[in-house]
Design a protein around this motif. Sequence first.
Motif, PDB file in Angstrom:
ATOM      1  N   SER A  99       0.850  -1.192   0.000  1.00  0.00           N
ATOM      2  CA  SER A  99       0.000   0.000   0.000  1.00  0.00           C
ATOM      3  C   SER A  99       0.890   1.248   0.000  1.00  0.00           C
ATOM      4  CB  SER A  99      -0.893   0.016   1.239  1.00  0.00           C
ATOM      5  OG  SER A  99      -0.119   0.268   2.402  1.00  0.00           O
ATOM      6  N   PRO A 100       0.388   2.367  -0.535  1.00  0.00           N
ATOM      7  CA  PRO A 100       1.176   3.614  -0.510  1.00  0.00           C
ATOM      8  C   PRO A 100       1.621   3.976   0.910  1.00  0.00           C
ATOM      9  CG  PRO A 100      -0.679   3.862  -1.981  1.00  0.00           C
ATOM     10  CD  PRO A 100      -0.858   2.530  -1.279  1.00  0.00           C
ATOM     11  N   ARG A 103       4.691   1.840   1.746  1.00  0.00           N
ATOM     12  CA  ARG A 103       5.875   2.138   0.925  1.00  0.00           C
ATOM     13  C   ARG A 103       6.777   3.201   1.543  1.00  0.00           C
ATOM     14  NH1 ARG A 103       2.520   3.203  -4.352  1.00  0.00           N
ATOM     15  NH2 ARG A 103       1.415   1.217  -4.394  1.00  0.00           N
ATOM     16  N   GLN A 104       6.214   4.108   2.293  1.00  0.00           N
ATOM     17  CA  GLN A 104       7.021   5.189   2.873  1.00  0.00           C
ATOM     18  C   GLN A 104       8.034   4.677   3.887  1.00  0.00           C
ATOM     19  OE1 GLN A 104       4.785   7.995   5.309  1.00  0.00           O
ATOM     20  NE2 GLN A 104       3.300   6.380   5.835  1.00  0.00           N
ATOM     21  N   VAL A 110       7.991   5.703  -3.249  1.00  0.00           N
ATOM     22  CA  VAL A 110       6.614   5.639  -2.790  1.00  0.00           C
ATOM     23  C   VAL A 110       5.664   5.508  -3.982  1.00  0.00           C
ATOM     24  CG1 VAL A 110       4.777   6.900  -1.584  1.00  0.00           C
ATOM     25  CG2 VAL A 110       7.110   6.931  -0.692  1.00  0.00           C
ATOM     26  N   GLY A 111       6.017   6.127  -5.079  1.00  0.00           N
ATOM     27  CA  GLY A 111       5.145   6.041  -6.273  1.00  0.00           C
ATOM     28  C   GLY A 111       5.492   7.075  -7.273  1.00  0.00           C
TER      29      GLY A 111
END
Length: 111
Positions: A99-100, A103-104, A110-111
Amino acid sequence: MDKLKKYQQIIQQLLQEYAAISNQEPEIETQLIFDTEHDHYQLVDVIWKNDRRIYSCFLHLDIKDGKVWLQHNGTENEVGEDLANLGIPKQDIVIGFHSPFKRQFTDYAVG
């Protein structure tokens, strides 16, 4: 070599290496899918076993907005690390199946 071509070559090389490993069983058809026009890359296995068709996608990667997105990893390996070891900076690798929010907390984009 521009960044896109470099990333395309690295992804194709990595998937070919994984395909060589998974292609040990003669009844399993291993397919490499390289859509270089739309930058979608997959490694899939197709097999008939006991009158049942089994389709399995092991790896799915995309290139979007200059980043390599690891969309699916059905292996036990750290494919993100493999990509980094082959020359793609971690800030250009997105673990897309996380999930976003999650990712952090990784070393990856992150994207």
